[in-house]
Design an enzyme around this catalytic site. Sequence first.
Site, mmCIF file in Angstrom:
data_model
loop_
_atom_site.group_PDB
_atom_site.id
_atom_site.type_symbol
_atom_site.label_atom_id
_atom_site.label_comp_id
_atom_site.label_asym_id
_atom_site.label_seq_id
_atom_site.Cartn_x
_atom_site.Cartn_y
_atom_site.Cartn_z
ATOM 1 N NE ARG A 222 -4.334 -1.114 -0.121
ATOM 2 C CZ ARG A 222 -4.532 -2.170 -1.203
ATOM 3 N NH1 ARG A 222 -3.558 -2.415 -1.804
ATOM 4 N NH2 ARG A 222 -5.728 -2.731 -1.180
ATOM 5 C CG HIS A 270 -2.832 -0.852 -7.487
ATOM 6 N ND1 HIS A 270 -3.470 -0.160 -6.312
ATOM 7 C CD2 HIS A 270 -3.119 -2.147 -7.128
ATOM 8 C CE1 HIS A 270 -3.711 -0.983 -5.333
ATOM 9 N NE2 HIS A 270 -3.543 -2.319 -5.807
HETATM 10 C C1 GLV Z 1 -5.422 -4.703 -4.404
HETATM 11 O O1 GLV Z 1 -4.945 -3.920 -4.209
HETATM 12 C C2 GLV Z 1 -6.089 -5.773 -3.394
HETATM 13 O O2 GLV Z 1 -6.327 -5.243 -2.320
HETATM 14 O O3 GLV Z 1 -6.385 -6.829 -3.860
#
Ligand code: GLV
Length: 306
Positions: A222, A270
Amino acid sequence: MRVLIHGPDNHHWREALKTRLPNATLLTSDDDGEQPADYLVVWKPPASLFNAQDHRLKAILNLGAGVDALLANPALPRGVPILKLRDAGMADTMADYVHYGVLHFHRNFDTYLAQEQHSSWQEQLLEAKSAWPVGVLGLGAIGRHVAGHLAAQGYPVHGWSRSPKVLDNVRCHHGDDGLDDVLSHARILINLLPGTSATQGLLDAQKLDRLPRGAALINPGRGSTLDIDALLTAIESGQLRGALLDVFPEEPLPQDSPLWTHPRIRITPHIAAPTPVEQAADQIAGNILRLERGDAIEAVQVEAGY
Ligand code: GLV
């Protein structure tokens, strides 16, 4: 039983859940609106979706591994169990991403990329894997799989978690002292901690300074865990060799972020471990059927944030 889906690709999820929950009424927020349901299957829902619920709501099922966005929702109903995806195929995909990152630094691909800009043909020293200890922060379903994968490749692996863990071929540490131990060894630090109040800004200037000089950082966990200014300072000073970043405090990463153009930072949007629909649908449908039968389920610990 009514199941309302609000995800990035509602139709895909509805199709996948239809075969697994043939007796359920499957609704999607775009086709059917924000209706009351027994189960919500969601990724980053708006507050209005929760406000539309009533007493019948039995559980909220998160379409990802991290529940930070869900728990930050001001309208999240209290006392309704929350279930997150546990592995569901993401651990293996994440291990591939992290392995790629480890090779990027260990095999000097970062240096070769820089050399290529100047048409420079120069062989770098290849050190043994045994000389490249890696540190994995977070030993949940994903972190422990990644740690095991890297150990199987031959890298010495140190793992860190809040509470004590025991894993084959991984030196496990916990608590504040344990974190210092991992940092002092890790030539590559991998952050797979959940985004919680306890991990917010955890990787600050002081922590980055504890890494061996010239260490690298991989962050597919994160963005909130890493202090970006501290990272940039550490790279400028040579304390860090570089970073591979997949997650950011603000996503999409703003166009004017200095991270985009930094020669020692690699950016991915991401994508380290996208949720695989079929495996996730198996787990979500399995959890709904378990809840319907009244069987035990492993709900998110809201206070801990994961
Ligand atoms: C992606 O960031 C997840 O939390 O699966």
